[in-house]
Structure formats: structure tokens, C-alpha cells
Write an enzyme that holds these catalytic residues in place. Structure first.
Site, mmCIF file in Angstrom:
data_model
loop_
_atom_site.group_PDB
_atom_site.id
_atom_site.type_symbol
_atom_site.label_atom_id
_atom_site.label_comp_id
_atom_site.label_asym_id
_atom_site.label_seq_id
_atom_site.Cartn_x
_atom_site.Cartn_y
_atom_site.Cartn_z
ATOM 1 C CE LYS A 1 7.947 -22.866 35.000
ATOM 2 N NZ LYS A 1 6.762 -23.714 34.643
ATOM 3 C CD GLU B 1 2.100 -8.390 33.093
ATOM 4 O OE1 GLU B 1 1.059 -8.341 33.796
ATOM 5 O OE2 GLU B 1 2.201 -9.095 32.088
ATOM 6 C CB CYS C 1 -2.565 -10.302 32.971
ATOM 7 S SG CYS C 1 -1.560 -9.544 31.679
ATOM 8 C CD GLU D 1 -5.671 -11.922 37.307
ATOM 9 O OE1 GLU D 1 -5.285 -11.429 36.234
ATOM 10 O OE2 GLU D 1 -4.888 -12.322 38.188
#
Length: 496
Positions: free
Chosen positions: A189, A265, A300, A398
Site C-alpha cells: 500500500k 520503522e 525520517c 519531528e
């Protein structure tokens, strides 16, 4: 490499695969619904893509299960499976410009980066895992006479993969290449912001000889298609890259369904520590800028927290300001551009909320504005805040954009303490010309990868993943094959 006009002309001639790829063919969503895939650099609709949900996930998982059980891929001879994946790697290289354009148009990255890093990387990783297929051995356990204990690594079955929008082709490859090499079926996906390269990858996989049902791509929203994959009772493993919050949801979905393995992750807020004994501050500045502004900061493991020893901080910040000034956003299809577009309006607004709040708490020394290119698009200037407090959201949350927080330190212990004081533990960088310090600090940092005198180092040979709330999944290297296989003991008693 094409020039600006060449990329524009090539883009104008593209056709987009916009349907789900299930059981070897492109199909509409069962519901018939579609969603817009939008170019964030221009606001233009590229394609209307099939909006899949639970019904489509059911079809894809069933196709994957049939393919796994009849052995068309799972029991294919290792050499034959290797040949198919090597052909897929060659097909990616043969269609490199198209694959690069799909990601650039879909999520705003520089087409030159996509053409020199992302698309070649995808081909490389498929080739690397293909080459590993016939070089992985099972084990024979030590036993007494009359007993033979075989310890085998066997494929799990159907692997679900949910991947993010920042590296659409590469993240799809990191999951699919290892899972396919191990003999599994895959239901992928892609992120709803960037489905186009994954759909083309599925078509190339079929052309390479991956059998029907083995590699399925089901575009859709996370709350519907992604959740359905996470809760599916016939998915054996779910590999995920994305936000920490969503990773936690997939862990819950596993417990609510069939206890499928989940390999997350997730987020990061990676520290970059520069000591005064780093002799070449120009190189450190170059890489610090790259570590936060590459891919518009939508990485990331981006080195978004910069800890600099106080005696060299002002010099380094001056160098960083000069580099940020030279890296202003431009048309992603122009090879002269140094930064591309932010993926969509929602992400752009989220970045700017952090920037506006930061103007009240820290010293803005570069950037800080949303801009347009040719009057259009989602673009944010490379932004640097100096004198950031360690507890400021700029240094803790973040942001996932081109925003750098600079914090001074006075001792090695203080730098390590601040670097580790985070819910995340994905990556870190250390700059020093003292070998003992490099080893000592690397040992003390609670992260999955420490890059010394560089940033964000990775390769096919080394595992990538984090600690703490950055998750515990590992991509790349032979170790990632462990995610997609199970240990199976076959114990044979024989007459002596």
C-alpha cells in the site's frame, strides 16, 4: 542527463498507471472511487487513482495467498527467482527517467535526485537481494548419533507493506525486494500522496516474470486500505515505514487480529554533533546542510538537531547560513534547482506552524518563509534557527521539513546527554578528528546508525532502523531477510 526543457518535455509525454494492480492486472477499486494525485509544485492533478479499501485488500491478499500456496514463487528454484529479480533491476534502469519523473511529479522531489539516487538505488537493491537468493544457507544443528536436526529459514506467506511518500520508489523497494527474495507474496500500500511509481513498479515486475498474484499494489488511504491490511487475518507480516503514531496503530492492529509480525520503522529527530576538534568545518557545514535540506528535509533520519561546541558555533552557523541562502527552492524539473516542493498543502502548513512558533522562541537566522515558484506550489525556504532551547518543540518534535535547530554545548557529556534526550533513536552523526572520541561517543548514542564525519550513511550491506520510538524494524542488509522468514526445525531420527 536531460536539461530543464528535456525533463519538461519528457514529463508531458508520460502516461500514468492509475488502477490497483491485483493478481497480475490493473483493476478499478471495487467501490469505483478514485482520489486525485496532485503535483505539489504546481497544484495540478496528475491522475485520478483507484481509491482502494478493505474489499480490495481482501482480493489482493487472497491473490497473494493463492500464489504462495501453489508455489509459483515461494517454491521456485532460487536461481530462477534470482533471474527474475535481476531482470526487474535491469527494467528499472531501462526506465530510469520515467521512474524518476513519477516520484518528482508526485511528491515534489528534485528530478535530478530521483534520477541519480532514488531510481538507481531501487535497481541496485533489487539486484543486491537477487544476488543473495542463492547464497543464503540453512543450518544443521549439533545432535547425537541417529538424529539430524535441520534449521531452515522459510518464507512467511503474505507480507503487507505500507510505505511513506518521501521516497516512494525506494521505500517500496526496501520492503518488496527483501520480501520477494525470501519467497513471499507482497501486498503493497503506497502512500496516497505518491502512488504512481509503485504502480509502474508492479507493471515492470510482471514484465520481468514475477508471477501473477505475487506482487500486488493497492493504493488508498491509510485509515481504510492501510488499516484493513493491518487488521487482515490472512496477512502474516506487516512492514511499515512512517510516523510513530501510525506505527503504534499497526502494533495494535496485530493484537486485534492474528498476531501478525509487525516491523515498524518510524519517526526520528536525529542529532548531529560537531566538536571543536573537527578540523574541516567547511565539510561539516556542507554535510550538515545536506543532512537537513536534502529532499526538503522530508527524511525520517534527517539531521535536524545540530549540537555544536560553543567555541566554533558562530563560525559554523555563518557557513550554514551561506549554504542555506544558496539552496532556495525551485522547479523540481530544473536541474539547476537545489530544493524541490513539499509533498502537499497539509505538510506545508504543518512545517510553517513550527516555523512561526519558533520565531517567538529562537533566533531565526535563515529562511523562515513559504514561497512559490512561478506563482505556484508548496515550497518552504531552507530555515535555520540558532540559540534554540533544548526543550523547545523545534528541537524535540519531528517537523519533517527543511528546518534546522542549532544548540551550543560545552562538554562531551553535555552533548551526549542532549542527543540521547529524545523519544527517538533512529540515527546520529558525530564530527571529530579524535578517533577515541569518535568511538566513545558512538558507543554512548542510543540510535540505530551513527555516522562519523558524514551524515546518514547507509548501504545495501548495512541495516537501517532505529531504537526507542523510532521503531525496531530493520531494512537493508541480509539481516532484513530475517523479518520475512521464519525459523523451522525439521528433526529426523535415523537408524545408525
Amino acid at each position: 542527463m536531460l536539461d530543464h526543457q528535456g525533463w519538461k518535455s519528457r514529463a508531458a509525454g508520460l502516461s500514468f498507471r492509475n488502477k490497483a494492480f491485483i493478481d497480475g492486472r490493473f483493476v478499478d477499486a471495487v467501490s469505483g472511487r478514485v482520489f486525485d494525485s496532485i503535483n505539489p509544485a504546481t497544484g495540478e492533478v496528475l491522475a485520478q487513482v483507484a481509491e482502494c479499501d478493505g474489499a480490495d485488500i481482501d482480493l489482493a491478499v487472497a491473490a497473494g495467498r493463492r500464489a504462495f500456496e501453489d508455489g509459483r514463487w515461494s517454491r521456485m528454484a532460487p536461481g530462477a527467482r534470482k533471474a527474475v529479480m535481476l531482470k526487474l533491476a535491469d527494467l528499472i534502469r531501462a526506465n530510469l527517467e520515467e521512474m524518476a519523473l513519477l516520484d518528482s511529479l508526485d511528491m515534489g522531489k528534485l528530478v535530478t535526485d530521483a534520477a541519480t539516487i532514488d531510481a538507481p538505488g531501487s535497481a541496485h537493491f533489487f539486484q543486491w537481494y537477487a544476488e543473495a537468493i542463492d547464497k543464503i544457507y540453512d543450518e544443521v544443528a549439533p545432535t547425537g548419533p541417529g538424529d539430524l536436526a535441520l534449521v531452515r529459514r522459510v518464507p512467511l506467506g503474505v507480507v503487507g507493506a505500507v510505505v511513506p511518500w518521501n521516497f516512494p520508489l525506494d521505500m517500496a523497494t526496501w520492503k518488496a525486494a527483501a520480501a520477494l527474495a525470501a519467497g513471499n507474496s507482497v501486498v503493497l500500500k503506497p502512500a496516497e500522496q505518491s502512488p504512481l511509481s509503485a504502480l509502474r513498479l508492479a507493471e515492470l515486475a510482471a514484465e520481468a516474470g514475477v508471477p501473477d498474484g505475487v506482487f500486488n499494489v493497492v493504493p488508498g488511504y491509510g485509515a481504510t486500505a492501510g488499516k484493513a491490511l493491518g487488521l487482515h487475518m490472512d496477512v502474516d507480516c506487516l512492514a511499515f515505514t512512517g510516523s510513530t503514531a501510525t506505527g503504534k496503530l499497526f502494533m495494535q492492529y496485530s493484537g486485534q487480529s492474528n498476531l501478525k509480525q509487525v516491523w515498524p520503522e518510524t519517526g526520528g529527530k536525529s542529532p548531529n554533533i560537531i566538536f571543536a576538534d573537527c578540523e574541516d568545518l567547511d565539510v561539516a557545514a556542507d554535510m550538515a546542510a545536506f543532512g537537513i535540506f536534502f529532499n526538503q528535509g522530508e527524511v525520517c533520519s534527517a539531521n535536524s538537531r545540530l549540537y555544536v561546541e560553543r567555541s566554533v558555533k558562530d563560525r559554523l552557523v555563518e557557513k550554514l547560513i551561506a549554504r542555506a541562502t544558496a539552496m532556495q527552492p525551485g522547479d523540481p524539473l530544473d536541474p539547476a534547482s537545489r530544493m524541490g516542493a513539499i509533498v502537499d498543502e497539509k505538510q506545508t502548513q504543518g512545517i510553517m506552524r513550527f516555523v512561526e512558533a519558533g520565531k517567538q522562541t529562537a533566533n531565526l537566522v535563515a529562511g523562515g518563509s513559504r514561497v512559490t515558484v512561478n506563482g505556484k506550489g508548496c515550497f518552504v525556504q531552507p530555515t535555520i534557527f540558532d540559540d534554540v532551547r533544548h526543550g523547545d518543540p523545534l528541537a524535540r518534535d519531528e517537523i519533517f521539513g527543511p528546518v534546522l535547530s542549532v544548540i551550543a554545548f560545552d562538554s562531551e557529556d553535555e552533548a551526549v546527554r542532549m542527543a540521547n534526550d529524545s523519544i527517538y533513536g533512529l540515527a546520529a552523526s558525530v564530527w571529530t578528528d579524535n578517533l577515541s572520541r569518535a568511538c566513545r561517543v558512538s558507543d554512548r548514542l542510543h540510535v540505530g546508525t551513527v555516522s562519523v564525519n558524514t551524515v546518514d550513511a547507509l548501504s545495501a550491506q548495512t541495516p537501517f532502523g532505529g531504537m526507542k520510538q523510532s521503531g525496531f524494524g530493520r531494512d537493508l542488509s541480509l539481516h532484513s531477510l530475517e523479518k520475512y522468514t521464519a525459523l523451522k526445525t525439521v528433526w529426523i531420527k535415523y537408524r545408525t
